[in-house]
Design an enzyme around this catalytic site. Structure first.
Site, mmCIF file in Angstrom:
data_model
loop_
_atom_site.group_PDB
_atom_site.id
_atom_site.type_symbol
_atom_site.label_atom_id
_atom_site.label_comp_id
_atom_site.label_asym_id
_atom_site.label_seq_id
_atom_site.Cartn_x
_atom_site.Cartn_y
_atom_site.Cartn_z
ATOM 1 C CD GLN A 113 3.229 3.836 -2.141
ATOM 2 O OE1 GLN A 113 2.819 4.093 -1.016
ATOM 3 N NE2 GLN A 113 2.428 3.784 -3.177
ATOM 4 C CG ASP A 114 7.683 7.398 -4.702
ATOM 5 O OD1 ASP A 114 8.207 6.666 -5.535
ATOM 6 O OD2 ASP A 114 7.135 8.474 -4.982
ATOM 7 N N PRO A 115 11.030 7.203 -2.923
ATOM 8 C CG PRO A 115 12.906 7.098 -4.289
ATOM 9 C CD PRO A 115 11.434 6.797 -4.269
ATOM 10 N N PRO B 255 5.619 12.899 -6.671
ATOM 11 C CG PRO B 255 3.972 13.166 -5.049
ATOM 12 C CD PRO B 255 4.842 13.932 -5.983
ATOM 13 C CD GLN B 256 2.489 6.682 -5.270
ATOM 14 O OE1 GLN B 256 2.036 5.766 -5.935
ATOM 15 N NE2 GLN B 256 1.881 7.182 -4.213
#
EC number: 3.2.2.27
Length: 225
Positions: free
Chosen positions: A66-68, A135-136
């Site tokens: 989804q996300d690094p 995050p995100q």
């Protein structure tokens, strides 16, 4: 005789997309954020590592993230992977537990997944950058449009690809994979919150190899040590 896969590259399938105004806007946004002193992961040179290390024509397996990672020295452009010498985060630890249970390979001493990428495992995050500790934070700057295009281009790939979709977010991307040639394996996310609900025991590594073997594509050596 060259096949269509051999003549197609990321440049040929994504070249037009990279000319779209939104794509330049993403790059400009990231550049401005860095200039303003914000720490953005991964480093600029690593943003497109997934595409650099796994050529279009070589893709056999796709693992979607989804996300690094948003902590220091972790993200380097491959979903779930961390740099050498950095402890494996909890989700990656669970991936390794399942790998060991499924194939009997030893649990790796590191979390650097470049060996998978170089064998044709595309480790693709939906967003390709993130602000440190948030995050995100870059989930809505346009990356999803670009990475959806990556998935759509793989849907058109002339060879069989096995998509490993872990968690509800990744599984939503299955609507982009309409070509019946490809294979989709689904499981809960490997994070500690959901791994025990079916990720552990999913045997996706052996199943992916079985599917690749049946289609004559050559198996992945999942062992990292």
């Amino acid at each position: 005789m060259t096949t269509m896969a051999e003549t197609q590259t990321w440049q040929t399938v994504l070249g037009e997309e990279k000319q779209e105004p939104y794509f330049q806007e993403i790059l400009d946004f990231v550049k401005k954020e860095r200039k303003a002193g914000k720490i953005i992961y991964p480093p600029q040179k690593d943003i497109f590592n997934a595409l650099k290390l796994t050529p279009y024509e070589a893709v056999k397996v796709v693992i979607l993230g989804q996300d690094p990672y948003h902590g220091p020295n972790q993200a380097h452009g491959l979903a779930f992977s961390v740099r050498p010498g950095v402890p494996a985060p909890p989700s990656l630890q669970n991936i390794f537990k399942e790998l060991h249970a499924d194939l009997g390979v030893s649990i790796p001493s590191h979390g650097f997944l470049e060996k998978w990428a170089k064998q044709g495992v595309l480790l693709l995050n939906a967003a390709l950058t993130v602000e440190a500790g948030k995050p995100q934070s870059h989930a809505n700057i346009g990356w999803h449009r670009f990475t959806d295009k990556v998935i759509e281009s793989l849907n058109d790939h002339p060879e069989v690809i096995v998509f490993l979709l872990w968690g509800s977010y990744a599984q939503k991307k299955s609507q982009l994979i309409t070509n019946l040639r490809h294979r989709i394996l689904k499981a809960p996310h490997p994070s500690p919150l959901s791994a025990a609900r079916g990720f552990l025991g999913c045997r996706h590594f052996s199943k992916a190899n079985q599917l690749l073997h049946e289609m004559g594509r050559g198996e992945i050596d999942w062992a990292l040590d």
